[in-house]
Design a protein around this motif. Structure first.
Motif, PDB file in Angstrom:
ATOM      1  N   LEU A  81      -0.217  -8.845  -1.599  1.00  0.00           N
ATOM      2  CA  LEU A  81      -0.454  -8.061  -0.369  1.00  0.00           C
ATOM      3  C   LEU A  81       0.308  -8.722   0.764  1.00  0.00           C
ATOM      4  N   GLY A 103      -7.460  -0.175  -2.250  1.00  0.00           N
ATOM      5  CA  GLY A 103      -6.361   0.200  -3.129  1.00  0.00           C
ATOM      6  C   GLY A 103      -5.910  -0.937  -4.028  1.00  0.00           C
ATOM      7  N   PRO A 124      -2.373  -4.121 -10.334  1.00  0.00           N
ATOM      8  CA  PRO A 124      -3.130  -3.149  -9.538  1.00  0.00           C
ATOM      9  C   PRO A 124      -2.512  -2.967  -8.154  1.00  0.00           C
ATOM     10  N   ASP A 132       1.285   4.176  -3.375  1.00  0.00           N
ATOM     11  CA  ASP A 132       2.600   4.080  -2.728  1.00  0.00           C
ATOM     12  C   ASP A 132       3.542   3.105  -3.439  1.00  0.00           C
ATOM     13  N   LEU A 186      -4.904   4.631  -5.830  1.00  0.00           N
ATOM     14  CA  LEU A 186      -5.625   5.203  -4.708  1.00  0.00           C
ATOM     15  C   LEU A 186      -4.686   5.387  -3.513  1.00  0.00           C
TER      16      LEU A 186
END
Ligand code: TYM
Length: 341
Positions: A11, A24, A151, A155, A197
């Protein structure tokens, strides 16, 4: 490499993380770490080199990297588990080295078709080469550790598919170099409801919730005050149909709120819909969602305040040493295959 199969995700640390990032990618990853770390190696990292693909406030980057790491821990990542690894991408030079090599096997046209690049390029006037080849670095992030499962939110699906393509391309040319991540459909099955998601912007539910949105009105940051977040939910865009129904096509705003409510309550959006059966007033519905969001944030923020920074620094040091070893082994394999060693 005789090691456990790997689940990996990253992230970015450009800005504060929002609930789209949380539901998400972060939460599914932490859930995996808690339930599967005896079978899998769990890699959760901060892609700090990705943070500089667009212009940022560089003086804040160090602090944001640490904040992200704290958020991982507040979400429940178990630091005392030796199969769980946290690390900073820039501390493992193999990421940059493999990116360059993969760049040389990637088509210009192929990168030009990446939708995230196309979107971002339209948003800013200065487009860096780093932004252009960013998916190649993402592929390197994944392939260095032979990750099977990744995961990510919806997008990032195209980048994941590119990762499979480039891995297969190199394998076809040079033999069995990379472990190819599982096909995206299989990943969705593995992660069940949380994978793929796309939480939408509250003010503009046709767009995904994103830290680079024009305004913060529709974005709920994990560090928003509960009251501010309530206000954002109360002024979320809905429609004039006056029924609380999960219908993403015709009621994107209402459906997004149902999705968020469901995620917090551990329900599917369809199950969440049943909680509001017969409701014709959006005011009450929004109030219920706002209350859930506010108590979720309160709870999360009190966990964040308790995170022990020293424990993070110790874990980083151990993980980065171990990940340097693993990544260098893969890099060497590639270097040998293409004649650099
Ligand atoms: P990033 O930092 O933009 O976002 C982090 C994760 O959050 C997901 N996400 C969302 N999910 C649902 N709804 C939303 N509105 C939403 N917005 C963001 C993203 O899909 C992502 O999973 N390229 C990646 C970072 C990265 C990476 C990697 C991920 C770099 N290398 C290797 C996995 C593996 C990115 O920019 O995510």
């Amino acid at each position: 490499m005789s090691k456990k199969p790997v689940i990996l995700t990253g992230l970015r640390a450009n800005n504060e993380l929002h609930i789209g990032n949380y539901f998400g990618a972060l939460l599914p990853m932490v859930d995996m770490a808690k339930s599967k770390s005896s079978e899998y190696q769990i890699n959760l990292f901060v892609p700090d080199l990705h943070s500089i693909t667009t212009e940022i406030d560089y003086s804040k980057l160090q602090k944001q990297i640490l904040t992200n790491l704290k958020v991982f821990v507040a979400t429940g990542l178990p630091l005392d588990d030796s199969d769980v690894h946290i690390y900073r991408q820039s501390r493992i030079s193999a990421h940059s080295e493999l990116t360059w090599i993969l760049d040389c096997f990637t088509g210009f046209g192929e990168m030009s078709r990446m939708t995230q690049f196309k979107d971002k390029k339209d948003e800013s006037n200065e487009v860096s080469v780093g932004l252009f080849n960013y998916p190649v670095m993402m592929a390197a992030d994944i392939l260095l550790y032979g990750a099977e499962y990744v995961p990510v939110g919806d997008d990032q699906t195209q980048h994941l598919e590119f990762t499979r393509d480039i891995a297969q391309r190199i394998n076809n040319k040079f033999g069995d170099i990379f472990a190819v991540p599982k096909p995206v459909a299989e990943q969705h099955k593995f992660f069940a409801k949380d994978q793929g998601l796309r939480i939408k912007d509250l003010a503009n539910p046709d767009k995904k919730m994103s830290k680079s949105a024009d305004s913060d009105k529709g974005v709920i940051f994990l560090q928003d005050s509960p009251d501010a977040a309530k206000g954002k939910v109360m002024s979320a865009t809905t429609d004039s149909l006056n029924k609380v129904q999960y219908d993403t096509e015709n009621q994107p705003g209402v459906s997004n709120l149902l999705e968020i409510y469901g995620l917090i309550k551990g329900k599917t959006a369809k199950e969440a819909e049943a909680d509001f059966a017969g409701q014709t007033q959006y005011g009450e519905f929004k109030q219920a969602v706002a209350d859930e969001v506010a108590s979720f944030l309160e709870n999360f923020q009190s966990k964040l305040a308790e995170v022990n920074e020293q424990a993070i620094m110790d874990k980083l040091e151990a993980s980065e040493t171990e990940m340097n070893t693993q990544a260098s082994q893969t890099l060497l394999k590639v270097q040998k295959a293409i004649g650099l060693r």
